[in-house]
Design a protein around this motif. Structure first.
Motif, PDB file in Angstrom:
ATOM      1  N   TYR A 113      -0.985  -2.567  -4.451  1.00 35.64           N
ATOM      2  CA  TYR A 113      -1.284  -1.737  -3.284  1.00 35.64           C
ATOM      3  C   TYR A 113      -0.262  -1.966  -2.190  1.00 35.64           C
ATOM      4  CZ  TYR A 113      -3.616  -0.048   0.921  1.00 35.64           C
ATOM      5  OH  TYR A 113      -3.897   0.587   2.093  1.00 35.64           O
ATOM      6  N   GLU A 114       0.065  -3.280  -1.950  1.00 40.47           N
ATOM      7  CA  GLU A 114       1.041  -3.599  -0.917  1.00 40.47           C
ATOM      8  C   GLU A 114       2.411  -3.015  -1.258  1.00 40.47           C
ATOM      9  OE1 GLU A 114      -1.134  -7.826   0.203  1.00 40.47           O
ATOM     10  OE2 GLU A 114       0.872  -7.810  -0.672  1.00 40.47           O
ATOM     11  N   SER A 115       2.779  -3.083  -2.540  1.00 39.09           N
ATOM     12  CA  SER A 115       4.054  -2.518  -2.957  1.00 39.09           C
ATOM     13  C   SER A 115       4.067  -1.013  -2.729  1.00 39.09           C
ATOM     14  CB  SER A 115       4.310  -2.837  -4.428  1.00 39.09           C
ATOM     15  OG  SER A 115       5.483  -2.217  -4.874  1.00 39.09           O
ATOM     16  N   SER A 116       2.947  -0.349  -3.069  1.00 36.35           N
ATOM     17  CA  SER A 116       2.851   1.090  -2.878  1.00 36.35           C
ATOM     18  C   SER A 116       2.955   1.448  -1.397  1.00 36.35           C
ATOM     19  CB  SER A 116       1.527   1.606  -3.452  1.00 36.35           C
ATOM     20  OG  SER A 116       1.374   2.980  -3.197  1.00 36.35           O
ATOM     21  N   GLN A 117       2.302   0.645  -0.563  1.00 33.72           N
ATOM     22  CA  GLN A 117       2.363   0.887   0.871  1.00 33.72           C
ATOM     23  C   GLN A 117       3.789   0.741   1.384  1.00 33.72           C
ATOM     24  OE1 GLN A 117      -0.468   2.519   1.540  1.00 33.72           O
ATOM     25  NE2 GLN A 117      -0.823   1.344   3.387  1.00 33.72           N
ATOM     26  N   THR A 118       4.493  -0.269   0.900  1.00 34.08           N
ATOM     27  CA  THR A 118       5.884  -0.486   1.313  1.00 34.08           C
ATOM     28  C   THR A 118       6.755   0.690   0.911  1.00 34.08           C
ATOM     29  OG1 THR A 118       5.652  -2.886   1.126  1.00 34.08           O
ATOM     30  CG2 THR A 118       7.880  -2.002   1.076  1.00 34.08           C
TER      31      THR A 118
END
Length: 337
Positions: free
Chosen positions: A9-14
């Motif tokens: 999720y964090e990677s997608s947000q980045t």
């Protein structure tokens, strides 16, 4: 499992974020701390970046890299709505080479100047998508400084370049491949792409690239097809050469993108022509002088590092490729010599 989900999720947000000017300068500071010699710049003669991107054979993959970029709807829309590709194709090509090769072969000041210049250009490239393609819906807002779009363009350049290099010079070692990937990270920082957005290693990088190819993020619409049709017919006197390059491009493209772009299927006859050209160029490269084997900015950079002025032939080829006789000369004295 929860940790893995959160990481994804964090990677997608980045990836979905835009690179701000502050974020760019943060990445440039990280990059600058890793530069050992400002006069050399990011890499230097012993780097994998110079070995791969400094060889003229890398241009063999230019068509495939361009089409892979155009398969991203945001990229094709940005080029269609903001670029001078169809009104000044040679000028746009020269400006692209000027910025990219300044980053790879320039000294640190030129690297930073190019990075800021490209970011400022991208900051002005925003708009609405004119058609629905893949997961991208009509009237969706796009912006050129999005991390995911930048990382995709980055991957098309570095992955295709290494594939082409190995076609001509043989497979590189795992250690060289990983060093090449570390080199690519410095290049990514120049666009503000953060470390956390980059896959862990080369294998993960290629896996991410292949996952994007297989996803609905890439889709060829009317705009992308029209741009490609123009690129392969833009000058009547170039059409025979461009038709041959169409074959090269088709073989290097993922199968899923050939038909949507109107590229020929890779039949045994097409593959035979591709293999013939590879063998021919490989053998010719063994015989020609360095000015026909290396990108002119690499020759200029190597002479700069030896304290030598740029020779006449390199000035002429620079003028052809970049629109000016000197690209990466490090001092005012060298520029006026």
């Amino acid at each position: 499992m929860q940790t893995q989900t959160n990481n994804n999720y964090e990677s997608s947000q980045t990836l979905s974020q835009a690179v701000s000017k502050e974020a760019l300068h943060k990445q440039l500071e990280i990059m600058t701390r890793r530069v050992l010699d400002p006069n050399v710049g990011l890499y230097g003669p012993g780097s994998m970046a110079w070995k791969v991107h400094g060889n003229i054979s890398v241009m063999f993959g230019a068509g495939a890299a361009n089409l892979l970029q155009l398969a991203h709807p945001w990229v094709s829309q940005a080029i269609d709505q903001h670029s001078q590709t169809q009104t000044d194709p040679m000028g746009r090509l020269q400006r692209t080479f000027l910025n990219v090769h300044s980053m790879v072969f320039g000294n640190l000041d030129q690297v930073l100047e190019s990075a800021v210049r490209v970011h400022n250009i991208h900051a002005k490239i925003t708009g609405q998508v004119s058609e629905s393609t893949g997961r991208t819906r009509e009237q969706t807002e796009y912006f050129a400084n999005q991390v995911e779009a930048l990382l995709w363009v980055h991957a098309t350049l570095w992955i295709i370049a290494l594939r082409v290099h190995e076609l001509f010079y043989g497979e590189v070692t795992p250690q060289e491949r990983e060093q090449y990937y570390q080199d690519s990270k410095l290049f990514a920082y120049l666009f503000g792409i953060p470390e956390e957005a980059m896959p862990e290693n080369w294998d993960a990088y290629v896996a991410w690239f292949n996952a994007v190819v297989d996803s609905d993020l890439l889709a060829v619409g009317k705009v992308g097809r029209e741009l490609v049709d123009y690129l392969f017919t833009m000058r009547s006197w170039l059409v025979p050469l461009l038709n041959r390059h169409r074959i090269h491009t088709s073989v290097l493209l993922p199968e899923s993108l050939r038909a949507p772009f109107g590229m020929p299927a890779v039949t045994p006859e097409i593959q035979a022509k591709f293999d013939f050209d590879i063998n021919l160029i490989r053998n010719v490269m063994k015989l020609v002088p360095v000015h026909l084997r290396w990108i002119p900015s690499q020759i200029e950079a190597r002479r700069r590092l030896k304290g030598k002025r740029t020779d006449f032939i390199t000035r002429m080829t620079n003028k052809l490729v970049y629109g000016r006789p000197l690209l990466v000369a490090g001092t005012r004295r060298q520029q006026t010599a």
